[in-house]
Scaffold this motif. Structure first.
Motif, PDB file in Angstrom:
ATOM      1  N   MET A 212       0.856  -1.175   0.000  1.00 47.81           N
ATOM      2  CA  MET A 212       0.000   0.000   0.000  1.00 47.81           C
ATOM      3  C   MET A 212       0.893   1.224   0.000  1.00 47.81           C
ATOM      4  N   ASP A 213       0.640   2.146  -0.920  1.00 48.64           N
ATOM      5  CA  ASP A 213       1.443   3.359  -0.930  1.00 48.64           C
ATOM      6  C   ASP A 213       0.796   4.426  -0.050  1.00 48.64           C
ATOM      7  N   ARG A 214       1.520   5.497   0.141  1.00 49.80           N
ATOM      8  CA  ARG A 214       1.074   6.561   1.044  1.00 49.80           C
ATOM      9  C   ARG A 214      -0.267   7.151   0.618  1.00 49.80           C
ATOM     10  N   ARG A 215      -0.431   7.398  -0.665  1.00 49.44           N
ATOM     11  CA  ARG A 215      -1.693   8.007  -1.138  1.00 49.44           C
ATOM     12  C   ARG A 215      -2.892   7.108  -0.859  1.00 49.44           C
ATOM     13  N   GLU A 216      -2.711   5.818  -1.056  1.00 52.40           N
ATOM     14  CA  GLU A 216      -3.803   4.892  -0.790  1.00 52.40           C
ATOM     15  C   GLU A 216      -4.150   4.873   0.704  1.00 52.40           C
ATOM     16  N   LEU A 217      -3.136   4.850   1.560  1.00 51.85           N
ATOM     17  CA  LEU A 217      -3.378   4.898   3.004  1.00 51.85           C
ATOM     18  C   LEU A 217      -4.098   6.189   3.376  1.00 51.85           C
ATOM     19  N   GLU A 218      -3.627   7.303   2.860  1.00 52.10           N
ATOM     20  CA  GLU A 218      -4.236   8.592   3.195  1.00 52.10           C
ATOM     21  C   GLU A 218      -5.696   8.640   2.757  1.00 52.10           C
ATOM     22  N   SER A 219      -6.016   8.048   1.609  1.00 52.32           N
ATOM     23  CA  SER A 219      -7.416   8.044   1.163  1.00 52.32           C
ATOM     24  C   SER A 219      -8.276   7.175   2.080  1.00 52.32           C
ATOM     25  N   LYS A 220      -7.717   6.091   2.583  1.00 46.97           N
ATOM     26  CA  LYS A 220      -8.468   5.223   3.487  1.00 46.97           C
ATOM     27  C   LYS A 220      -8.637   5.845   4.877  1.00 46.97           C
ATOM     28  N   LEU A 221      -7.725   6.715   5.272  1.00 46.96           N
ATOM     29  CA  LEU A 221      -7.832   7.366   6.579  1.00 46.96           C
ATOM     30  C   LEU A 221      -9.021   8.320   6.661  1.00 46.96           C
ATOM     31  N   VAL A 222      -9.566   8.703   5.524  1.00 50.08           N
ATOM     32  CA  VAL A 222     -10.756   9.555   5.519  1.00 50.08           C
ATOM     33  C   VAL A 222     -11.902   8.864   6.264  1.00 50.08           C
TER      34      VAL A 222
ATOM     35  N   GLU B  11       6.966   7.467   6.149  1.00 53.93           N
ATOM     36  CA  GLU B  11       7.352   6.072   6.003  1.00 53.93           C
ATOM     37  C   GLU B  11       8.118   5.589   7.233  1.00 53.93           C
ATOM     38  N   ALA B  12       7.753   4.420   7.700  1.00 58.38           N
ATOM     39  CA  ALA B  12       8.499   3.829   8.812  1.00 58.38           C
ATOM     40  C   ALA B  12       9.865   3.349   8.330  1.00 58.38           C
ATOM     41  N   TYR B  13       9.908   2.860   7.104  1.00 62.84           N
ATOM     42  CA  TYR B  13      11.152   2.369   6.502  1.00 62.84           C
ATOM     43  C   TYR B  13      11.293   3.010   5.129  1.00 62.84           C
ATOM     44  N   PRO B  14      11.867   4.204   5.057  1.00 55.69           N
ATOM     45  CA  PRO B  14      11.950   4.934   3.789  1.00 55.69           C
ATOM     46  C   PRO B  14      12.520   4.085   2.657  1.00 55.69           C
ATOM     47  N   ASP B  15      11.873   4.217   1.513  1.00 57.16           N
ATOM     48  CA  ASP B  15      12.270   3.565   0.261  1.00 57.16           C
ATOM     49  C   ASP B  15      12.073   2.056   0.250  1.00 57.16           C
ATOM     50  N   ALA B  16      11.415   1.500   1.239  1.00 59.75           N
ATOM     51  CA  ALA B  16      11.104   0.070   1.219  1.00 59.75           C
ATOM     52  C   ALA B  16       9.808  -0.143   0.444  1.00 59.75           C
ATOM     53  N   SER B  17       9.686  -1.275  -0.209  1.00 60.58           N
ATOM     54  CA  SER B  17       8.434  -1.563  -0.894  1.00 60.58           C
ATOM     55  C   SER B  17       7.418  -2.084   0.118  1.00 60.58           C
ATOM     56  N   ASN B  18       6.138  -1.895  -0.207  1.00 58.85           N
ATOM     57  CA  ASN B  18       5.056  -2.344   0.671  1.00 58.85           C
ATOM     58  C   ASN B  18       5.262  -1.833   2.090  1.00 58.85           C
ATOM     59  N   ASN B  19       5.495  -0.558   2.187  1.00 57.14           N
ATOM     60  CA  ASN B  19       5.915   0.093   3.414  1.00 57.14           C
ATOM     61  C   ASN B  19       4.802   0.200   4.449  1.00 57.14           C
ATOM     62  N   SER B  20       5.190   0.457   5.682  1.00 60.81           N
ATOM     63  CA  SER B  20       4.254   0.837   6.731  1.00 60.81           C
ATOM     64  C   SER B  20       4.575   2.283   7.114  1.00 60.81           C
ATOM     65  N   TYR B  21       3.619   2.923   7.779  1.00 58.18           N
ATOM     66  CA  TYR B  21       3.690   4.368   7.962  1.00 58.18           C
ATOM     67  C   TYR B  21       3.386   4.792   9.392  1.00 58.18           C
ATOM     68  N   PHE B  22       4.002   5.882   9.791  1.00 55.87           N
ATOM     69  CA  PHE B  22       3.583   6.619  10.974  1.00 55.87           C
ATOM     70  C   PHE B  22       2.400   7.470  10.543  1.00 55.87           C
ATOM     71  N   VAL B  23       1.360   7.540  11.369  1.00 53.48           N
ATOM     72  CA  VAL B  23       0.220   8.421  11.117  1.00 53.48           C
ATOM     73  C   VAL B  23       0.220   9.453  12.226  1.00 53.48           C
ATOM     74  N   HIS B  24       0.254  10.728  11.842  1.00 50.70           N
ATOM     75  CA  HIS B  24       0.347  11.837  12.790  1.00 50.70           C
ATOM     76  C   HIS B  24      -1.051  12.426  12.987  1.00 50.70           C
ATOM     77  N   ILE B  25      -1.572  12.265  14.201  1.00 52.59           N
ATOM     78  CA  ILE B  25      -2.958  12.605  14.508  1.00 52.59           C
ATOM     79  C   ILE B  25      -3.017  13.693  15.569  1.00 52.59           C
ATOM     80  N   LYS B  26      -3.853  14.679  15.304  1.00 50.49           N
ATOM     81  CA  LYS B  26      -4.122  15.715  16.310  1.00 50.49           C
ATOM     82  C   LYS B  26      -5.535  15.495  16.830  1.00 50.49           C
ATOM     83  N   GLY B  27      -5.658  15.271  18.142  1.00 47.29           N
ATOM     84  CA  GLY B  27      -6.965  15.225  18.776  1.00 47.29           C
ATOM     85  C   GLY B  27      -7.427  16.665  18.960  1.00 47.29           C
ATOM     86  N   LEU B  28      -8.666  16.949  18.642  1.00 50.31           N
ATOM     87  CA  LEU B  28      -9.120  18.330  18.746  1.00 50.31           C
ATOM     88  C   LEU B  28      -9.533  18.631  20.185  1.00 50.31           C
ATOM     89  N   ASP B  29     -10.469  19.502  20.414  1.00 47.27           N
ATOM     90  CA  ASP B  29     -10.756  20.005  21.763  1.00 47.27           C
ATOM     91  C   ASP B  29     -10.942  18.921  22.825  1.00 47.27           C
TER      92      ASP B  29
END
Length: 106
Positions: A1-11, A31-49
């Motif tokens: 899964m690439d970054r764009r696909e993950l970001e679209s699913k996070l919606v 990317e957790a492991y830059p330039d690796a194929s089939n990578n995993s990702y850090f997701v940066h989340i801000k909790g609101l109020d």
């Protein structure tokens, strides 16, 4: 899964958080492991109020059930870690060296 696909699913996660009165803003992914194929990702989340004055574990207690109920198992498998901070940008579960900003629909 690439970054764009993950970001679209996070919606879906963002919508589920909104429905549960736990709105979040996804600030970015990296990317957790830059330039690796089939990578995993850090997701940066801000909790609101709702997240003000909460500890990391309290925020995770709110967010993780929503994450697991709103995303497919395959999508979750590509999330290496959640970096979470509150609406005042106080770093709770956030690792600044992994941050790369992007825009998403929430």
């Amino acid at each position: 899964m690439d970054r764009r696909e993950l970001e679209s699913k996070l919606v879906e996660f963002c919508k589920a958080c909104e429905s549960a009165n736990v709105p979040v803003k996804i600030e970015g992914t990296s990317e957790a492991y830059p330039d690796a194929s089939n990578n995993s990702y850090f997701v940066h989340i801000k909790g609101l109020d709702w997240a003000n004055n909460m500890s990391c574990s309290e925020m995770l207690d709110m967010i993780l059930p929503i994450l697991y109920n709103s995303l497919e198992k395959l999508t979750i498998q590509h999330i290496f870690a959640l970096n979470i901070y509150n609406s005042t940008d106080r770093m709770n579960c956030h690792y600044p060296m992994t941050f790369e900003e992007y825009s998403v629909a929430c």
